[in-house]
Design an enzyme around this catalytic site. Sequence first.
Site, PDB file in Angstrom:
ATOM      1  N   SER A 127       0.814  -1.224   0.000  1.00  0.00           N
ATOM      2  CA  SER A 127       0.000   0.000   0.000  1.00  0.00           C
ATOM      3  C   SER A 127       0.844   1.268   0.000  1.00  0.00           C
ATOM      4  O   SER A 127       1.905   1.332   0.635  1.00  0.00           O
ATOM      5  CB  SER A 127      -0.872  -0.010   1.264  1.00  0.00           C
ATOM      6  OG  SER A 127      -1.433   1.261   1.479  1.00  0.00           O
ATOM      7  N   GLU A 129       0.172   3.646   1.683  1.00  0.00           N
ATOM      8  CA  GLU A 129       0.219   4.101   3.084  1.00  0.00           C
ATOM      9  C   GLU A 129       1.608   3.885   3.685  1.00  0.00           C
ATOM     10  O   GLU A 129       1.975   4.539   4.655  1.00  0.00           O
ATOM     11  CB  GLU A 129      -0.822   3.363   3.921  1.00  0.00           C
ATOM     12  CG  GLU A 129      -2.261   3.805   3.681  1.00  0.00           C
ATOM     13  CD  GLU A 129      -2.562   5.192   4.241  1.00  0.00           C
ATOM     14  OE1 GLU A 129      -2.071   5.516   5.329  1.00  0.00           O
ATOM     15  OE2 GLU A 129      -3.289   5.945   3.570  1.00  0.00           O
ATOM     16  N   TYR A 151      -1.709   0.134  10.661  1.00  0.00           N
ATOM     17  CA  TYR A 151      -1.986  -0.522   9.367  1.00  0.00           C
ATOM     18  C   TYR A 151      -0.758  -0.451   8.469  1.00  0.00           C
ATOM     19  O   TYR A 151      -0.319  -1.453   7.899  1.00  0.00           O
ATOM     20  CB  TYR A 151      -3.180   0.155   8.688  1.00  0.00           C
ATOM     21  CG  TYR A 151      -3.360  -0.212   7.222  1.00  0.00           C
ATOM     22  CD1 TYR A 151      -3.952  -1.424   6.861  1.00  0.00           C
ATOM     23  CD2 TYR A 151      -2.943   0.648   6.207  1.00  0.00           C
ATOM     24  CE1 TYR A 151      -4.116  -1.764   5.522  1.00  0.00           C
ATOM     25  CE2 TYR A 151      -3.107   0.316   4.870  1.00  0.00           C
ATOM     26  CZ  TYR A 151      -3.696  -0.889   4.531  1.00  0.00           C
ATOM     27  OH  TYR A 151      -3.854  -1.225   3.201  1.00  0.00           O
TER      28      TYR A 151
END
Length: 333
Positions: A127, A129, A151
């Site tokens: 990801s 992120e 996460y």
Amino acid sequence: MPRALITGVTGQDGAYLSQFLLGKGYEVFGLVRRSSHLGVADHRLRWLGVVEQVRLVDGNMIDLSSLIRIVERVQPDEIYNLAAQSFVATSWDQPVVTAEVTGVGVINLLEAMRAVAPRARFYQASSSEMFGKVQATPQTETTPFHPRSPYAVAKLFGHWATVNYRESFGLHASSGILFNHESPLRGVEFVTRKVTDGVARIKLGLEKELRLGNIDVKRDWGHARDYVQAMWLMLQQDEPGDYVIATGRTTTVRDMCQIAFAHAGLSMEDHVRIDPALYRPAEVDLLLGDAAKARTKLGWTPTTSLEALIREMVDADSERLGSRRADGSARRD
Ligand code: NDP
Ligand code: GDP
């Protein structure tokens, strides 16, 4: 007939990837975790009209024994690891579950593959992120990571596990660093879908306002349908590798919101309320990906503009809610 095993098959990407692979003549197996709500988990597969063709197998990312049994039984040519506790905000409330499913789950699946299907090809859903507090803009495969949530920390573990198993054991294991991608099947807790669902509710007179957190952040949003093709392309390469998948355009949540409200003939200013309770403990302010490597090596390019994506989502939510209202069941459960 090539065989694919998809974890996270009941999620947004799992549904689109199933549809895509079935269209290519694959036999598709999907891992589902047991739930008491039989027939609810597969609603996305139903929506895309593929639920009858996907063969569902029971297992869980945090149960290595279940993964070994499934991989041994299915003997997949390709494994797509899409399963995760995927919502950033929840990862502060459930950091341990997030670490176990989103992080350690990757090692579990890699171990299962190494033990019983080492010649399979492996895709890890990494990801953007992981870039978090970005160290350079735009972000590429070589930009250093700085995760900003449990996460993202868990995803980073999964990413490096994938790289490490490739380097340690010669597995054909690739990591797709995907930037945000959305669709009418996106979970309603994510901001695009929360907005398109909210706009549809306001338009239908079911709600008056939409509460949001920090709307000055910027994201690089694409369509999930485009992004699952990139996953498949990665596994068709002779050599495994890591790829950034992104549109190369970044937009604030505020401007994305404007597009959604305008499409419904509404004014955002009349309905959006900022709720500080929705601010996150640490924020990712800006994501903007450079997918040049994917363009050159995979021949992949995104096909859907943000405007077209948001319009499709508003229309789908309006239709969904409109028909529910007609049978008297419009309010969210
Ligand atoms: P979703 O949240 O829609 O789907 C997550 C899937 O994981 C669901 O099928 C869920 O099953 C499954 N799952 C959760 N916990 C477990 C478990 N313990 N065992 C087995 N399965 C489990 O995610 P998306 O489809 O949007 O994303 C797919 C992947 O890509 C995720 O890993 C996500 O983190 C990653 N990603 C997504 C991006 C995006 O913008 N969408 C961007 C970058 C990466 P259930 O239905 O039972 O809950
Ligand atoms: P993420 O990029 O994986 O965290 O995807 P989200 O769609 O959950 O969030 C994208 C951005 O929108 C984040 O920076 C959030 O802080 C911001 N945001 C602002 N308001 C909201 C909201 O009400 N819900 C969500 N999910 N995000 C919001």
